[in-house]
Structures are given as structure tokens and as C-alpha cells.
Design a protein around this motif. Structure first.
Motif, mmCIF file in Angstrom:
data_model
loop_
_atom_site.group_PDB
_atom_site.id
_atom_site.type_symbol
_atom_site.label_atom_id
_atom_site.label_comp_id
_atom_site.label_asym_id
_atom_site.label_seq_id
_atom_site.Cartn_x
_atom_site.Cartn_y
_atom_site.Cartn_z
ATOM 1 N N ALA A 98 0.866 -1.187 0.000
ATOM 2 C CA ALA A 98 0.000 0.000 0.000
ATOM 3 C C ALA A 98 0.896 1.227 0.000
ATOM 4 O O ALA A 98 2.025 1.189 0.483
ATOM 5 C CB ALA A 98 -0.894 0.003 1.234
ATOM 6 N N TYR A 99 0.373 2.319 -0.529
ATOM 7 C CA TYR A 99 1.195 3.523 -0.646
ATOM 8 C C TYR A 99 0.301 4.766 -0.679
ATOM 9 O O TYR A 99 -0.898 4.687 -0.965
ATOM 10 C CB TYR A 99 2.043 3.477 -1.919
ATOM 11 C CG TYR A 99 1.230 3.215 -3.184
ATOM 12 C CD1 TYR A 99 0.584 4.251 -3.849
ATOM 13 C CD2 TYR A 99 1.093 1.921 -3.680
ATOM 14 C CE1 TYR A 99 -0.180 4.013 -4.986
ATOM 15 C CE2 TYR A 99 0.340 1.667 -4.820
ATOM 16 C CZ TYR A 99 -0.292 2.720 -5.470
ATOM 17 O OH TYR A 99 -1.061 2.470 -6.593
ATOM 18 N N VAL A 100 0.921 5.889 -0.374
ATOM 19 C CA VAL A 100 0.245 7.179 -0.508
ATOM 20 C C VAL A 100 0.291 7.567 -1.985
ATOM 21 O O VAL A 100 1.360 7.604 -2.588
ATOM 22 C CB VAL A 100 0.937 8.247 0.351
ATOM 23 C CG1 VAL A 100 0.404 9.644 0.016
ATOM 24 C CG2 VAL A 100 0.725 7.951 1.836
ATOM 25 N N SER A 101 -0.861 7.839 -2.557
ATOM 26 C CA SER A 101 -0.918 8.251 -3.958
ATOM 27 C C SER A 101 -0.609 9.740 -4.082
ATOM 28 O O SER A 101 -0.603 10.479 -3.091
ATOM 29 C CB SER A 101 -2.310 7.984 -4.534
ATOM 30 O OG SER A 101 -3.262 8.851 -3.934
ATOM 31 N N THR A 102 -0.373 10.181 -5.292
ATOM 32 C CA THR A 102 -0.127 11.610 -5.521
ATOM 33 C C THR A 102 -1.321 12.434 -5.080
ATOM 34 O O THR A 102 -1.166 13.498 -4.473
ATOM 35 C CB THR A 102 0.187 11.857 -7.008
ATOM 36 O OG1 THR A 102 1.380 11.146 -7.360
ATOM 37 C CG2 THR A 102 0.391 13.340 -7.281
ATOM 38 N N PHE A 103 -2.528 11.944 -5.351
ATOM 39 C CA PHE A 103 -3.715 12.694 -4.937
ATOM 40 C C PHE A 103 -3.806 12.781 -3.425
ATOM 41 O O PHE A 103 -4.045 13.856 -2.862
ATOM 42 C CB PHE A 103 -4.993 12.046 -5.490
ATOM 43 C CG PHE A 103 -6.241 12.773 -5.076
ATOM 44 C CD1 PHE A 103 -6.575 13.993 -5.638
ATOM 45 C CD2 PHE A 103 -7.071 12.251 -4.089
ATOM 46 C CE1 PHE A 103 -7.718 14.680 -5.243
ATOM 47 C CE2 PHE A 103 -8.216 12.929 -3.684
ATOM 48 C CZ PHE A 103 -8.538 14.149 -4.259
ATOM 49 N N GLN A 104 -3.593 11.660 -2.724
ATOM 50 C CA GLN A 104 -3.643 11.688 -1.260
ATOM 51 C C GLN A 104 -2.577 12.601 -0.688
ATOM 52 O O GLN A 104 -2.799 13.264 0.331
ATOM 53 C CB GLN A 104 -3.476 10.281 -0.678
ATOM 54 C CG GLN A 104 -3.628 10.259 0.845
ATOM 55 C CD GLN A 104 -3.365 8.890 1.462
ATOM 56 O OE1 GLN A 104 -3.078 7.922 0.755
ATOM 57 N NE2 GLN A 104 -3.453 8.802 2.778
ATOM 58 N N SER A 105 -1.417 12.679 -1.332
ATOM 59 C CA SER A 105 -0.332 13.505 -0.800
ATOM 60 C C SER A 105 -0.683 14.990 -0.815
ATOM 61 O O SER A 105 -0.168 15.757 -0.005
ATOM 62 C CB SER A 105 0.957 13.258 -1.594
ATOM 63 O OG SER A 105 0.901 13.853 -2.878
ATOM 64 N N VAL A 106 -1.559 15.395 -1.738
ATOM 65 C CA VAL A 106 -1.932 16.812 -1.847
ATOM 66 C C VAL A 106 -3.266 17.095 -1.159
ATOM 67 O O VAL A 106 -3.453 18.149 -0.560
ATOM 68 C CB VAL A 106 -1.994 17.238 -3.333
ATOM 69 C CG1 VAL A 106 -2.361 18.720 -3.455
ATOM 70 C CG2 VAL A 106 -0.649 16.980 -4.011
ATOM 71 N N PHE A 107 -4.198 16.140 -1.238
ATOM 72 C CA PHE A 107 -5.512 16.312 -0.617
ATOM 73 C C PHE A 107 -5.785 15.145 0.334
ATOM 74 O O PHE A 107 -6.679 14.317 0.103
ATOM 75 C CB PHE A 107 -6.605 16.382 -1.688
ATOM 76 C CG PHE A 107 -6.528 17.594 -2.574
ATOM 77 C CD1 PHE A 107 -6.951 18.831 -2.120
ATOM 78 C CD2 PHE A 107 -6.023 17.504 -3.864
ATOM 79 C CE1 PHE A 107 -6.884 19.954 -2.927
ATOM 80 C CE2 PHE A 107 -5.946 18.613 -4.693
ATOM 81 C CZ PHE A 107 -6.385 19.846 -4.219
ATOM 82 N N PRO A 108 -5.015 15.044 1.431
ATOM 83 C CA PRO A 108 -5.137 13.893 2.330
ATOM 84 C C PRO A 108 -6.471 13.790 3.044
ATOM 85 O O PRO A 108 -6.838 12.704 3.510
ATOM 86 C CB PRO A 108 -3.996 14.115 3.332
ATOM 87 C CG PRO A 108 -3.735 15.586 3.292
ATOM 88 C CD PRO A 108 -3.983 15.994 1.875
ATOM 89 N N ASP A 109 -7.223 14.892 3.118
ATOM 90 C CA ASP A 109 -8.528 14.856 3.772
ATOM 91 C C ASP A 109 -9.662 15.104 2.788
ATOM 92 O O ASP A 109 -10.735 15.589 3.158
ATOM 93 C CB ASP A 109 -8.568 15.862 4.926
ATOM 94 C CG ASP A 109 -7.813 15.351 6.140
ATOM 95 O OD1 ASP A 109 -7.965 14.159 6.464
ATOM 96 O OD2 ASP A 109 -7.056 16.122 6.752
ATOM 97 N N THR A 110 -9.406 14.756 1.532
ATOM 98 C CA THR A 110 -10.480 14.752 0.532
ATOM 99 C C THR A 110 -10.391 13.425 -0.213
ATOM 100 O O THR A 110 -10.570 13.338 -1.413
ATOM 101 C CB THR A 110 -10.329 15.929 -0.453
ATOM 102 O OG1 THR A 110 -9.984 17.110 0.268
ATOM 103 C CG2 THR A 110 -11.646 16.214 -1.181
ATOM 104 N N LEU A 111 -10.096 12.380 0.555
ATOM 105 C CA LEU A 111 -9.806 11.075 -0.037
ATOM 106 C C LEU A 111 -11.044 10.203 -0.168
ATOM 107 O O LEU A 111 -11.250 9.557 -1.205
ATOM 108 C CB LEU A 111 -8.748 10.363 0.820
ATOM 109 C CG LEU A 111 -8.023 9.197 0.175
ATOM 110 C CD1 LEU A 111 -7.234 9.647 -1.050
ATOM 111 C CD2 LEU A 111 -7.092 8.531 1.185
ATOM 112 N N PHE A 112 -11.881 10.184 0.880
ATOM 113 C CA PHE A 112 -13.055 9.312 0.874
ATOM 114 C C PHE A 112 -14.366 10.080 0.850
ATOM 115 O O PHE A 112 -15.435 9.510 1.035
ATOM 116 C CB PHE A 112 -13.007 8.374 2.087
ATOM 117 C CG PHE A 112 -11.787 7.480 2.083
ATOM 118 C CD1 PHE A 112 -11.439 6.753 0.953
ATOM 119 C CD2 PHE A 112 -10.986 7.378 3.203
ATOM 120 C CE1 PHE A 112 -10.329 5.936 0.937
ATOM 121 C CE2 PHE A 112 -9.862 6.560 3.202
ATOM 122 C CZ PHE A 112 -9.537 5.838 2.059
#
Length: 379
Positions: A98-112
Motif C-alpha cells: 500500500a502507498y500514498v498516492s499523488t492525490f492523497q499527498s496533496v488532498f489527504p482529507d479529501t480522499l473518501f
């Protein structure tokens, strides 16, 4: 230009940061006038993102704040431009990772948050260029990324603030890598945010074992072990001469797209020299404290020459299962990158002498000589 390369542009990671962190950054660091428009755009996107962040923090994050990891996390560490990205991308071909995606790295609290993710990931897909400006590495919202960008989104501790405010790179290193002068409550909050981010990455990427690639952690081994006593580490090193040239090139090409503050070229060069010395000395001091069987060292040169052997060594020395199931996927990935063109570098003999003087301790420790492929130019 590479074939079918998608053009685009990057924005500072502050687009997804909490207001608390935004206030801290802009209250303590000067924005240069020439980057005023970029700053306004960044803050505007941040404001638009605000309700989605709040919703996820209130109603979603609590699901991922607790719980022990079933498998020991693996942390790829090493100085920037030492092959950490390449190694991360290879190992992520193992479906268990598992890994942090580029999107999660920039918007970590707009993931789900489904609507928020639809909006912001959609824009990100349009805006993000096909390759990274500094080294031609492929970019994409779902591709693996280092988590340092996201680590400072709620608690003001992230070394990558320096991409926006490069004049404070030394201050950020002391505060955000060495935790100098940081209150214990803030460190605890940072650790909690880190665990939350990892748990969300496990869910988002569908893996069972978290695989990190985050160069600042090269100087945070003790803090990582406090959080995860069974953590495993892969340290990748590279000839310091090539590291300097590649880092200088990377910073010069990436900073213009992320910075909100100007920096003198001479000051940036000094920062590169100081950063390597600081983080590699920290690594050499802390690495002996890693329990036996939880740290493996490989060289970038060995990884390039015989990637299968290096990867097998990693799995065996860290006692990680899955090599036989995954090597075919890794080899397929490696075959797809055979056309990748690395940047070429030239240097003066004066610069070489300075690198040998400043970073000679690392050249000696890992038995590096002057690279045979270096092309010297006149003063």
C-alpha cells in the motif's frame, strides 16, 4: 520532449492544508511579490476545498485513527536523487504493498469524500503534467508518491514546506526532521496524523503492507521506531558526486513551479551541501539503533545493474514474503522503463573538489570514487 507527454502545471501543496497550517506558514514566512498570483490561486483552491476537508475530518477520519497495522510497514529512505522513487515504483508492483498516492499527498482529507474527490481529483488529472519537471519521472494522481507533502496538512510539521519557502530550508530541517524546539504535544499530533495517513493509504490503495518512500525519514529513524518498533527500512545510497549534480538540477527545475518565495542561487547551493551533510550524518548516527533484520542497505548502482538481485536481497534480508509472486510484475515494469532517459550532467573540477571536501565522509563510508562518466567543463 517525450512522446505523448501531457503538459500541465503544478501548484504548491498548501492547496489541501488546514487553515491552522496555512496561518502558521504565511504568518512566519514572506511571500515574494512575483509569486503573489500563485499564492492567491493556492489560497482560493484551499478555501474551496475547506468544506470537503471538514466533512472528512469530522465523519470519516475517525474510522481510520485507531488500530494496529497487521504487517510491519516498510520505509524506503535515502537522500533525494539516490533512487528512492525508482525503487518505490518497482516495489509497488507487489500487490500487497500500500502507498500514498499523488492525490492523497496533496488532498489527504479529501480522499473518501466522494463529491470532493470527484471534483479535486478530476481537476488534478487535468492539471498535473505527464512527467515531473526535474527528472522526467511519470506523474499521475493514482501513482505512488512520498507522504511528506501530506504530513504537514494538519500539524505544522513537514520538511516540504521548503518548496514554498526555500529560504527557510535550514529552519524547516531543524524543526521538521530533527524536531528541534517542537513541543512534545505537537510531535504526538504529528505521529497521530502519520498513523491516520497510513491507515487511509491502506484502504485507498487496497494493499496490506504500507510501503513508504520519504527521504526526510532518513533523519527520523528514531521517531519512526517509536511509532512502529517493528518497522523495516531500506536505505538506498548513490555516488555523492552524482547526487549533488542531480539534486541541483532537480531543485532548479522544480522550485520555479512550487515556490512562493525567491531564493539566491548561491544560497540554494549552500543549502544542498548542508542538507546532505546533516541528513546523512543523522542516518549514520541513528541506523545502528535499528534492530537486527529490520534494515537493509542497497546502492543505486547495484539496483541499476541487477535489479532482480537487489530486490531479492531486500525481501530476504527483511524477511518479507511475496518476492516469487511479484517479480514478474516488477520485471514487466522495468521493461516498460527501458526507454527512460536520465538527465546528463557536467561539472567543473572546482565543484568536484568542494563535493569531495564537504561530502567525502559519505564517499569513504560507501567506498565511492569519482564517477567515470562525469564530463568536466572549463571554469
Amino acid at each position: 520532449m517525450m512522446k505523448n507527454e501531457k503538459k500541465g502545471f503544478l501548484l504548491p501543496p498548501a492547496v489541501g492544508y488546514s487553515f491552522q497550517v496555512i496561518v502558521y506558514l504565511f504568518a512566519n514566512h514572506l511571500v515574494s511579490f512575483r509569486f503573489l498570483l500563485r499564492t492567491i490561486i493556492t489560497l482560493l483552491i484551499n478555501v474551496i476545498n475547506w468544506p470537503f476537508r471538514v466533512y472528512e475530518k469530522l465523519f470519516i477520519n475517525k474510522k481510520y485513527k485507531s488500530g494496529e497495522l497487521e504487517k510491519a510497514p516498510i520505509f524506503i529512505i535515502g537522500h533525494w536523487r539516490s533512487g528512492t522513487t525508482h525503487l518505490h515504483n518497482i516495489l509497488c508492483q507487489d500487490k500487497q504493498m500500500a502507498y500514498v498516492s499523488t492525490f492523497q499527498s496533496v488532498f489527504p482529507d479529501t480522499l473518501f469524500n466522494k463529491l470532493g474527490r470527484f471534483i479535486f481529483e478530476g481537476f488534478a488529472r487535468i492539471l498535473i503534467p505527464g512527467t515531473r519537471k526535474g527528472d522526467n519521472v511519470q506523474l499521475g494522481t493514482g501513482l505512488p508518491q512520498e507522504e511528506e507533502f501530506a504530513l504537514g496538512d494538519k500539524t505544522p510539521i513537514s520538511f516540504y514546506y521548503f518548496w514554498m519557502f526555500p529560504r527557510s530550508i535550514h529552519t524547516f530541517f531543524q524543526r521538521c526532521v530533527r524536531f528541534a524546539g517542537v513541543k512534545e504535544t505537537a510531535v504526538d499530533a504529528w505521529k497521530s496524523d502519520y498513523r491516520l495517513m497510513i491507515n487511509k493509504a491502506l484502504k485507498d490503495s487496497g494493499g496490506q503492507r504500507f510501503l513508504s518512500k520519504n527521504p526526510p525519514n532518513t533523519g527520523r529513524i528514531e521517531k519512526i521506531l517509536e511509532m512502529f518498533p517493528n518497522a523495516k527500512f531500506i536505505h538506498i545510497h548513490r555516488n555523492p558526486v552524482e547526487v549533488f549534480l542531480s539534486t541541483q538540477n532537480f531543485f532548479n527545475k522544480m522550485l520555479p513551479h512550487l515556490q512562493l518565495q525567491t531564493i539566491d542561487a548561491e544560497l540554494l547551493t549552500k543549502a544542498i551541501f548542508d542538507l546532505y551533510k546533516d541528513i546523512m550524518h543523522d542516518y549514520l548516527e541513528q541506523s545502528p539503533k535499528v534492530p537486527k533484520g529490520q534494515l537493509v542497505e542497497i546502492s543505486f548502482e547495484a539496483l541499476e545493474k541487477n535489479p532482480q538481485l537487489s530486490i531479492k536481497t531486500i525481501y530476504e534480508e527483511l524477511n518479507v514474503s511475496g518476492y516469487e509472486k511479484s517479480i514478474a510484475f516488477m520485471e514487466s515494469y522495468l521493461d516498460s522503463k527501458k526507454s527512460y532517459q536520465k538527465n546528463t550532467h557536467q561539472m567543473t573540477r572546482e565543484l568536484l573538489a568542494k563535493i569531495q571536501s564537504e561530502w567525502g565522509f559519505a564517499m569513504k563510508h560507501w567506498s565511492y570514487d569519482i564517477p567515470a562518466n562525469i564530463e568536466f567543463i572549463d571554469e
